[in-house]
Design an enzyme around this catalytic site. Structure first.
Site, PDB file in Angstrom:
ATOM      1  N   CYS A   1       0.838  -1.205   0.000  1.00 58.59           N
ATOM      2  CA  CYS A   1       0.000   0.000   0.000  1.00 58.59           C
ATOM      3  C   CYS A   1       0.874   1.257   0.000  1.00 58.59           C
ATOM      4  O   CYS A   1       1.735   1.438   0.872  1.00 58.59           O
ATOM      5  CB  CYS A   1      -0.910  -0.009   1.225  1.00 58.59           C
ATOM      6  SG  CYS A   1      -1.777   1.542   1.475  1.00 58.59           S
TER       7      CYS A   1
ATOM      8  N   CYS B   1       0.567   3.372   3.226  1.00 56.27           N
ATOM      9  CA  CYS B   1       1.238   2.698   4.354  1.00 56.27           C
ATOM     10  C   CYS B   1       2.733   2.968   4.282  1.00 56.27           C
ATOM     11  O   CYS B   1       3.380   3.263   5.300  1.00 56.27           O
ATOM     12  CB  CYS B   1       0.990   1.194   4.323  1.00 56.27           C
ATOM     13  SG  CYS B   1      -0.591   0.657   5.006  1.00 56.27           S
TER      14      CYS B   1
ATOM     15  N   ASP C   1       0.002  16.702  -0.971  1.00 55.23           N
ATOM     16  CA  ASP C   1      -0.383  15.919  -2.141  1.00 55.23           C
ATOM     17  C   ASP C   1       0.608  16.194  -3.276  1.00 55.23           C
ATOM     18  O   ASP C   1       1.010  17.330  -3.514  1.00 55.23           O
ATOM     19  CB  ASP C   1      -1.813  16.291  -2.575  1.00 55.23           C
ATOM     20  CG  ASP C   1      -2.407  15.263  -3.526  1.00 55.23           C
ATOM     21  OD1 ASP C   1      -3.347  14.560  -3.119  1.00 55.23           O
ATOM     22  OD2 ASP C   1      -1.926  15.155  -4.682  1.00 55.23           O
TER      23      ASP C   1
ATOM     24  N   HIS D   1      -3.425   0.540   8.347  1.00 57.43           N
ATOM     25  CA  HIS D   1      -4.135   0.448   7.072  1.00 57.43           C
ATOM     26  C   HIS D   1      -5.634   0.306   7.283  1.00 57.43           C
ATOM     27  O   HIS D   1      -6.093  -0.645   7.920  1.00 57.43           O
ATOM     28  CB  HIS D   1      -3.621  -0.721   6.223  1.00 57.43           C
ATOM     29  CG  HIS D   1      -4.301  -0.772   4.893  1.00 57.43           C
ATOM     30  ND1 HIS D   1      -3.879  -0.016   3.824  1.00 57.43           N
ATOM     31  CD2 HIS D   1      -5.410  -1.427   4.469  1.00 57.43           C
ATOM     32  CE1 HIS D   1      -4.682  -0.213   2.800  1.00 57.43           C
ATOM     33  NE2 HIS D   1      -5.634  -1.074   3.169  1.00 57.43           N
TER      34      HIS D   1
ATOM     35  N   ASN E   1     -12.611  10.599  -0.559  1.00 66.15           N
ATOM     36  CA  ASN E   1     -13.224   9.829  -1.643  1.00 66.15           C
ATOM     37  C   ASN E   1     -13.309   8.365  -1.228  1.00 66.15           C
ATOM     38  O   ASN E   1     -12.361   7.811  -0.674  1.00 66.15           O
ATOM     39  CB  ASN E   1     -12.404   9.971  -2.926  1.00 66.15           C
ATOM     40  CG  ASN E   1     -12.477  11.379  -3.482  1.00 66.15           C
ATOM     41  OD1 ASN E   1     -13.539  12.000  -3.486  1.00 66.15           O
ATOM     42  ND2 ASN E   1     -11.346  11.906  -3.946  1.00 66.15           N
TER      43      ASN E   1
ATOM     44  N   GLY F   1     -14.098   8.247  -7.263  1.00 69.04           N
ATOM     45  CA  GLY F   1     -12.771   8.445  -7.853  1.00 69.04           C
ATOM     46  C   GLY F   1     -11.630   8.160  -6.904  1.00 69.04           C
ATOM     47  O   GLY F   1     -10.531   8.690  -7.075  1.00 69.04           O
TER      48      GLY F   1
ATOM     49  N   HIS G   1      -6.200   3.518   0.752  1.00 66.12           N
ATOM     50  CA  HIS G   1      -5.828   3.672   2.161  1.00 66.12           C
ATOM     51  C   HIS G   1      -6.553   4.941   2.591  1.00 66.12           C
ATOM     52  O   HIS G   1      -6.367   6.000   1.942  1.00 66.12           O
ATOM     53  CB  HIS G   1      -4.304   3.810   2.290  1.00 66.12           C
ATOM     54  CG  HIS G   1      -3.799   4.013   3.693  1.00 66.12           C
ATOM     55  ND1 HIS G   1      -2.876   3.174   4.283  1.00 66.12           N
ATOM     56  CD2 HIS G   1      -4.063   4.976   4.609  1.00 66.12           C
ATOM     57  CE1 HIS G   1      -2.597   3.609   5.506  1.00 66.12           C
ATOM     58  NE2 HIS G   1      -3.318   4.722   5.719  1.00 66.12           N
TER      59      HIS G   1
ATOM     60  N   HIS H   1      -7.854   8.313   3.487  1.00 70.22           N
ATOM     61  CA  HIS H   1      -7.170   9.608   3.561  1.00 70.22           C
ATOM     62  C   HIS H   1      -8.187  10.727   3.484  1.00 70.22           C
ATOM     63  O   HIS H   1      -9.216  10.610   2.828  1.00 70.22           O
ATOM     64  CB  HIS H   1      -6.110   9.757   2.475  1.00 70.22           C
ATOM     65  CG  HIS H   1      -6.589   9.482   1.081  1.00 70.22           C
ATOM     66  ND1 HIS H   1      -6.778   8.202   0.602  1.00 70.22           N
ATOM     67  CD2 HIS H   1      -6.926  10.312   0.065  1.00 70.22           C
ATOM     68  CE1 HIS H   1      -7.193   8.255  -0.650  1.00 70.22           C
ATOM     69  NE2 HIS H   1      -7.309   9.534  -1.011  1.00 70.22           N
TER      70      HIS H   1
ATOM     71  N   HIS I   1      -8.453  14.595   2.366  1.00 70.36           N
ATOM     72  CA  HIS I   1      -7.847  15.736   1.677  1.00 70.36           C
ATOM     73  C   HIS I   1      -8.213  17.002   2.443  1.00 70.36           C
ATOM     74  O   HIS I   1      -9.394  17.216   2.749  1.00 70.36           O
ATOM     75  CB  HIS I   1      -8.414  15.891   0.264  1.00 70.36           C
ATOM     76  CG  HIS I   1      -8.168  14.742  -0.673  1.00 70.36           C
ATOM     77  ND1 HIS I   1      -7.203  14.783  -1.661  1.00 70.36           N
ATOM     78  CD2 HIS I   1      -8.776  13.539  -0.800  1.00 70.36           C
ATOM     79  CE1 HIS I   1      -7.245  13.653  -2.368  1.00 70.36           C
ATOM     80  NE2 HIS I   1      -8.189  12.881  -1.861  1.00 70.36           N
TER      81      HIS I   1
HETATM   82  P1  5GP Z   1      -7.895   9.891  -4.093  1.00 69.59           P
HETATM   83  O1  5GP Z   1      -8.081  10.123  -5.550  1.00 69.59           O
HETATM   84  O2  5GP Z   1      -7.678   8.435  -3.772  1.00 69.59           O
HETATM   85  O3  5GP Z   1      -8.950  10.533  -3.237  1.00 69.59           O
HETATM   86  O4  5GP Z   1      -6.575  10.684  -3.694  1.00 69.59           O
HETATM   87  C1  5GP Z   1      -5.298  10.171  -3.826  1.00 69.59           C
HETATM   88  C2  5GP Z   1      -4.370  11.360  -3.808  1.00 69.59           C
HETATM   89  O5  5GP Z   1      -3.068  10.884  -3.593  1.00 69.59           O
HETATM   90  C3  5GP Z   1      -4.356  12.159  -5.115  1.00 69.59           C
HETATM   91  O6  5GP Z   1      -4.731  13.498  -4.867  1.00 69.59           O
HETATM   92  C4  5GP Z   1      -2.912  12.030  -5.589  1.00 69.59           C
HETATM   93  O7  5GP Z   1      -2.410  13.209  -6.172  1.00 69.59           O
HETATM   94  C5  5GP Z   1      -2.167  11.680  -4.304  1.00 69.59           C
HETATM   95  N1  5GP Z   1      -0.977  10.864  -4.509  1.00 69.59           N
HETATM   96  C6  5GP Z   1      -0.879   9.748  -5.287  1.00 69.59           C
HETATM   97  N2  5GP Z   1       0.358   9.231  -5.217  1.00 69.59           N
HETATM   98  C7  5GP Z   1       1.062  10.056  -4.362  1.00 69.59           C
HETATM   99  C8  5GP Z   1       2.410  10.040  -3.894  1.00 69.59           C
HETATM  100  O8  5GP Z   1       3.230   9.166  -4.224  1.00 69.59           O
HETATM  101  N3  5GP Z   1       2.789  11.029  -3.044  1.00 69.59           N
HETATM  102  C9  5GP Z   1       1.904  12.010  -2.647  1.00 69.59           C
HETATM  103  N4  5GP Z   1       2.374  12.946  -1.820  1.00 69.59           N
HETATM  104  N5  5GP Z   1       0.631  12.047  -3.080  1.00 69.59           N
HETATM  105  C10 5GP Z   1       0.208  11.084  -3.921  1.00 69.59           C
HETATM  106 ZN    ZN Z   2      -2.311   1.298   3.640  1.00 68.95          ZN
END
Ligand code: 5GP
Ligand code: ZN
Length: 113
Positions: free
Chosen positions: A4, A7, A30, A46, A86, A92, A97, A99, A101
């Site tokens: 993950c 993680c 991000d 996780h 999300n 989307g 994992h 999170h 925003h």
């Molecule tokens: P989701 O679309 O799942 O709600 O958000 C995932 C977020 O993780 C996205 O905004 C994406 O830009 C961010 N993200 C994806 N990979 C990485 C990474 O390796 N490092 C960081 N700092 N953010 C990431």
């Molecule tokens: Zn995780």
């Protein structure tokens, strides 16, 4: 979970720009910011998404919410900010994992809620 991304970021195995860390929570910028301030807050354990919060892990999820106000204050978001989690494909979610925003530093445009 060994494969993950978040993680690994929370464990410091993959580099990130950390803005807050404690025993339970890791928060970092991000990689593809959607606002001048875009921070992700994750539990160190996780949990796949909001759908996987249960009585066993709710404290870790709750700790994420507890620290958001302090992070927002430190980031200078006194005018407000948006918190989004999300959950699943229709929302989307791309990283499975839990999170949160934190988005701010700009007047939000079209509202979804
Ligand atoms: P989701 O679309 O799942 O709600 O958000 C995932 C977020 O993780 C996205 O905004 C994406 O830009 C961010 N993200 C994806 N990979 C990485 C990474 O390796 N490092 C960081 N700092 N953010 C990431
Ligand atoms: Zn995780």
């Amino acid at each position: 979970m060994s494969d993950c991304l978040f993680c690994k970021i929370a464990a410091g195995e993959i580099p990130s720009t950390c803005v807050y860390e404690d025993e339970d929570v890791f928060a970092f910028r991000d990689i593809n910011p959607q606002a001048p301030v875009h921070v992700l807050v994750v539990p160190k354990i996780h949990i796949g998404s909001v759908s996987e919060i249960n009585s066993e892990n709710a404290a870790a999820a709750s700790r994420c919410l507890e620290v958001i106000g302090g992070i927002a204050e430190k980031e200078g978001l006194e005018n407000g900010y948006r918190v989004i989690s999300n959950c699943g494909p229709d929302a989307g979610q791309t990283v499975h994992h839990l999170h949160f925003h934190i988005l701010g530093g700009v007047k939000m445009g079209e509202k979804i809620v």
